[in-house]
Design an enzyme around this catalytic site. Structure first.
Site, PDB file in Angstrom:
ATOM      1  N   LYS A 100     -36.039   6.585 -15.065  1.00 32.71           N
ATOM      2  CA  LYS A 100     -35.090   6.126 -16.088  1.00 32.71           C
ATOM      3  C   LYS A 100     -35.706   4.979 -16.887  1.00 32.71           C
ATOM      4  O   LYS A 100     -35.905   3.887 -16.364  1.00 32.71           O
ATOM      5  CB  LYS A 100     -33.795   5.619 -15.441  1.00 32.71           C
ATOM      6  CG  LYS A 100     -32.697   5.436 -16.475  1.00 32.71           C
ATOM      7  CD  LYS A 100     -31.626   4.477 -16.074  1.00 32.71           C
ATOM      8  CE  LYS A 100     -31.891   3.070 -16.469  1.00 32.71           C
ATOM      9  NZ  LYS A 100     -31.947   2.822 -17.932  1.00 32.71           N
ATOM     10  N   CYS A 125     -42.340 -11.009 -16.942  1.00 33.29           N
ATOM     11  CA  CYS A 125     -41.992 -11.645 -15.664  1.00 33.29           C
ATOM     12  C   CYS A 125     -43.120 -12.572 -15.191  1.00 33.29           C
ATOM     13  O   CYS A 125     -42.880 -13.442 -14.363  1.00 33.29           O
ATOM     14  CB  CYS A 125     -41.657 -10.593 -14.622  1.00 33.29           C
ATOM     15  SG  CYS A 125     -42.830  -9.246 -14.571  1.00 33.29           S
ATOM     16  N   GLU A 143     -39.659  -5.277  -8.283  1.00 29.02           N
ATOM     17  CA  GLU A 143     -40.444  -6.246  -9.052  1.00 29.02           C
ATOM     18  C   GLU A 143     -39.439  -6.973  -9.929  1.00 29.02           C
ATOM     19  O   GLU A 143     -38.891  -6.385 -10.865  1.00 29.02           O
ATOM     20  CB  GLU A 143     -41.491  -5.548  -9.932  1.00 29.02           C
ATOM     21  CG  GLU A 143     -42.526  -4.746  -9.193  1.00 29.02           C
ATOM     22  CD  GLU A 143     -43.540  -5.579  -8.429  1.00 29.02           C
ATOM     23  OE1 GLU A 143     -43.462  -6.833  -8.462  1.00 29.02           O
ATOM     24  OE2 GLU A 143     -44.412  -4.976  -7.788  1.00 29.02           O
ATOM     25  N   GLU A 166     -35.197 -18.238 -15.787  1.00 31.39           N
ATOM     26  CA  GLU A 166     -36.108 -17.296 -16.447  1.00 31.39           C
ATOM     27  C   GLU A 166     -35.492 -16.965 -17.805  1.00 31.39           C
ATOM     28  O   GLU A 166     -34.613 -16.116 -17.925  1.00 31.39           O
ATOM     29  CB  GLU A 166     -36.270 -16.004 -15.626  1.00 31.39           C
ATOM     30  CG  GLU A 166     -37.278 -15.082 -16.267  1.00 31.39           C
ATOM     31  CD  GLU A 166     -37.446 -13.725 -15.600  1.00 31.39           C
ATOM     32  OE1 GLU A 166     -36.438 -13.099 -15.257  1.00 31.39           O
ATOM     33  OE2 GLU A 166     -38.604 -13.304 -15.437  1.00 31.39           O
TER      34      GLU A 166
END
Ligand code: TAP
Length: 455
Positions: A157, A266, A232, A359
């Protein structure tokens, strides 16, 4: 077309609609998973050399389509053309690398009394790969290439915002001779398609890259079914600059460590920790480097930073910079159409400021001073994330001491590069679970079966 069953894919640099993509429903996802289960019965029996050849042909097809894939990513994700070419090339390289695996799925013969004991590396079955919007091609490849090599079938996906290159990769796989139901790409919503990967018993493993928040939900869902999972997740990575570093080099490269892909990475080094004795000099050197970042048309080879992915994401990033934010200096960004945001350097007074802890996933970097090596390590580790980081020093002993002390999966000394397909990639703490890439990734897509034969 019904607006709830299609999604308008938008060019983030121009806000133009590129394509209307049909969203896969829950029932269609279930049907695709069931076809993948059935296809797995023959895919796992394909002779290892033939499976290897099919993966190499897939890599050749990607190579032949490299420029088209890269241009598609420029339009769909706003990636610079230089980055997008690297990303398509990475899919090719990862396929080639793991094409060696089918012929090396080697078990063990273990000495036991009363018979012969052997182990087999068996495929898991169907693997569901859930991909975010920030690196649509490489992150897809890191999941599907080792999974297919190990004899699994894959349902993938892509992120709702960025499905186009994954859809093209599915076509290329078919052109290369990989059976249609062995590798299926299902564009759609995470809450529908992704959720079915978690809930459907036919999917034996979920590989997820994205936010820590959704990663936790996926892990909880998979736990209910003892489903294998690789995660992850996010990062708030430190770029630690010691006084004995090559300061010119550290300052010149720091913008690329964080503003590459507009900070939507990331591994972005979104905290720069600088030894106090060289802080002023470092900031003097950093300012022209940041102001010099070329932001604009991602299709131009001169461009170093493109737009953010969407209006909603730009709103989130913008919320971190208001009238009171301690902005040290900023680069430029185009005006008008497109989700632009300038490279921005902030100097929060506390390491607990959200600028230094969240983040942000945009081109904002927080610079903070430290006094001693011990303080630098403590600050680098003062986060629940642990994905990557950089250490700038000319002292090899310090480089090794700090590398061992920082709680992160991927560290670079005098460099900001985190990803090489030959080496393992993944996070400590809440940055993830398991490792992708490198020589051991295939083991994450197999089960060890032990067989004892009485003689
Ligand atoms: P997520 O919501 O985590 O999305 C990542 C992927 O998971 C997308 O394909 C998404 O589908 C899917 N998903 C969402 N909810 C799901 C569910 N309940 N079950 C299964 N799959 C689900 O990330 P985002 O919204 O794209 O970005 C939000 C924040 O996450 C960013 O601001 C950033 O901080 C972080 N992020 C981190 C990374 C990496 S590489 N660590 C990557 C992207 C984002 P949809 O496309 O339909 O949402």
């Amino acid at each position: 077309m019904n607006p709830t069953t299609v999604f308008d894919v938008v060019n983030p640099a121009t806000e133009e609609v590129l394509e209307r993509v049909a969203l896969t429903s829950a029932a269609e996802t279930d049907a695709a998973i069931e076809r993948a289960v059935a296809a797995g019965r023959s895919w796992r029996t394909v002779a290892p050399g033939d499976r290897a050849r099919l993966l190499r042909r897939f890599a050749e097809a990607v190579d032949g389509d490299l420029e088209n894939l890269a241009q598609l990513e420029v339009r769909n994700s706003g990636h610079t053309i230089g980055n997008a070419r690297w990303e398509a090339g990475n899919v090719r390289d990862v396929l080639n690398y793991y094409s060696a695996a089918p012929e090396r799925l080697i078990g063990q013969q273990i000495p036991v009394p009363g018979g012969v004991n052997v182990t087999f590396a068996e495929p898991l079955g169907v693997v569901g790969v859930i991909v975010p919007w920030n690196f649509p091609m490489p992150i897809a490849g890191w999941g599907f290439a080792p999974a297919l090599a190990a004899g699994n079938t894959v349902v993938l996906k892509p992120a709702e915002l960025t499905p186009l290159t994954a859809m093209r990769l599915a076509e290329l796989a078919r052109e290369a001779g990989i059976p249609e139901d062995v590798f299926q790409v299902l564009p759609g919503k995470g809450s529908v398609v992704g959720q079915r990967f978690v809930d459907h018993p036919g999917v034996r493993k979920v590989v997820f890259t994205g936010s820590t928040e959704v990663g936790k939900q996926i892990m909880a869902g998979c736990a209910a079914r003892v489903k294998r999972v690789t995660l992850e997740l996010g990062g708030k990575n430190a770029n630690v600059v010691f006084a004995d570093a090559d300061l010119e080099q550290a300052a010149a490269t720091a913008p690329y460590g964080v503003f590459d892909n507009a900070g939507q990475d990331c591994c972005a080094r979104s905290r720069i920790l600088v030894q106090a004795s060289v802080y002023d000099r470092f900031m003097e050197l950093l300012e022209p480097a940041v102001r010099g970042v070329v932001v604009g048309n991602p299709g131009s080879t001169e461009t170093e930073m493109g737009p953010l992915i969407s209006a909603a994401h730009r709103e989130k990033v913008t919320s971190y910079v208001d009238g009171d934010t301690p902005v040290a200096f900023r680069g430029s960004a185009p005006e008008g159409q497109g989700f632009w945001f300038p490279p921005t350097v902030v100097t929060p007074s506390s390491a607990q400021d959200p600028l230094a802890t969240d983040e942000i996933f945009g081109p904002i970097v927080a610079v903070l001073p430290f006094e001693t090596e011990a303080e630098a390590v403590a600050m680098a580790n003062d986060t629940e994330y642990g994905l990557s980081g950089s250490i700038w020093t000319s002292d090899v002993g310090r480089a090794l001491r700090v590398s061992r002390a920082v709680e992160a999966g991927n560290l670079s000394v005098n460099s900001h590069a985190s990803v090489r397909y030959w080496t393992p990639f993944g996070g400590f703490k809440q940055s993830g679970l398991g490792r992708e890439l490198g020589p051991d990734a295939v083991a994450a897509f197999t089960e060890t079966k032990n067989v004892f034969i009485a003689v």
